[in-house]
Design a protein around this motif. Sequence first.
Motif, PDB file in Angstrom:
ATOM      1  N   SER A 220       0.847  -1.195   0.000  1.00 13.22           N
ATOM      2  CA  SER A 220       0.000   0.000   0.000  1.00 13.22           C
ATOM      3  C   SER A 220       0.879   1.240   0.000  1.00 13.22           C
ATOM      4  O   SER A 220       1.932   1.276   0.642  1.00 13.22           O
ATOM      5  CB  SER A 220      -0.944   0.015   1.207  1.00 13.22           C
ATOM      6  N   LEU A 221       0.434   2.241  -0.749  1.00 14.72           N
ATOM      7  CA  LEU A 221       1.154   3.509  -0.861  1.00 14.72           C
ATOM      8  C   LEU A 221       0.208   4.637  -0.490  1.00 14.72           C
ATOM      9  O   LEU A 221      -0.850   4.795  -1.112  1.00 14.72           O
ATOM     10  CB  LEU A 221       1.695   3.673  -2.283  1.00 14.72           C
ATOM     11  N   ASP A 222       0.562   5.385   0.537  1.00  9.55           N
ATOM     12  CA  ASP A 222      -0.243   6.502   1.025  1.00  9.55           C
ATOM     13  C   ASP A 222       0.342   7.798   0.487  1.00  9.55           C
ATOM     14  O   ASP A 222       1.410   8.235   0.911  1.00  9.55           O
ATOM     15  CB  ASP A 222      -0.242   6.503   2.557  1.00  9.55           C
ATOM     16  N   ARG A 223      -0.358   8.414  -0.454  1.00  8.00           N
ATOM     17  CA  ARG A 223       0.157   9.629  -1.087  1.00  8.00           C
ATOM     18  C   ARG A 223       0.215  10.800  -0.123  1.00  8.00           C
ATOM     19  O   ARG A 223       1.154  11.591  -0.158  1.00  8.00           O
ATOM     20  CB  ARG A 223      -0.717   9.992  -2.285  1.00  8.00           C
ATOM     21  N   ARG A 224      -0.771  10.931   0.722  1.00  9.13           N
ATOM     22  CA  ARG A 224      -0.788  12.080   1.635  1.00  9.13           C
ATOM     23  C   ARG A 224       0.270  11.938   2.720  1.00  9.13           C
ATOM     24  O   ARG A 224       0.954  12.894   3.068  1.00  9.13           O
ATOM     25  CB  ARG A 224      -2.178  12.239   2.254  1.00  9.13           C
ATOM     26  N   GLY A 225       0.397  10.745   3.266  1.00 12.19           N
ATOM     27  CA  GLY A 225       1.384  10.530   4.319  1.00 12.19           C
ATOM     28  C   GLY A 225       2.774  10.219   3.803  1.00 12.19           C
ATOM     29  O   GLY A 225       3.724  10.132   4.580  1.00 12.19           O
TER      30      GLY A 225
END
Length: 234
Positions: free
Chosen positions: A139-144
């Motif tokens: 999973s890749l969290d763009r905001r974090g």
Amino acid sequence: MAPRILVIDDEPHIRDVICFALERAGLASMAARNGTEAMTAFRRGNIDLIILDIGMPDMDGLEVCRQIRKTSGLPILFLSARDEEIDRVLGLEIGGDDYVTKPFSPRELIARVKAILKRSSNEAGPDRRHATLVAGELSLDRRGRTVMFGESTIAMTALEFAILDALLARPDMVFSREQLMEAAYGAGTYVADRTIDSHIRNIRAKFLAVGGSAIIATVHGIGFKLGIESGRKA
């Protein structure tokens, strides 16, 4: 507040030229004369990017990068007086984000710095269509600006994050090296094919270290694609 750039070079003239160019571009600069001073400045924190000369006495730039990468994904742009491919590839493989050869154009250097800062900024914003991209256990969290594989957090440089983001955003697409270069560096910036290959190797190695495999597949004669099936997007 302007991004703060740490300039590390044992040549006073080079430090002055870079710091002057950074200040003219609206960026804040601070300088270190060698690897020891560099590590002291790094540990103090409040740095957004490092410009790091490879050929320094006492502790060269490659060793400084190795030490920093033990605890941080802070963007690093290498400088070197030699344009030897072994230096370039080794620097990128141990965690450098980009590489500029001396003598250099201050304008080009600033463009590279701004491209890296843009990628490493935390300004994903609510207008991004999906804040989180998921494929299998990845999973890749763009905001974090975080990447997870299962329960493991994986430290990514700004350019590694950008490459992985591009692959996850279009999981069925086969990207050429040129397309990945544009995703990572922005349009109009030239880097050698081996540069992208080095970043891909780094990404694969980081996932292998936590039990992940085949994260990025090579499509011979074309380029690369996501190697695992994509899942939901949040």
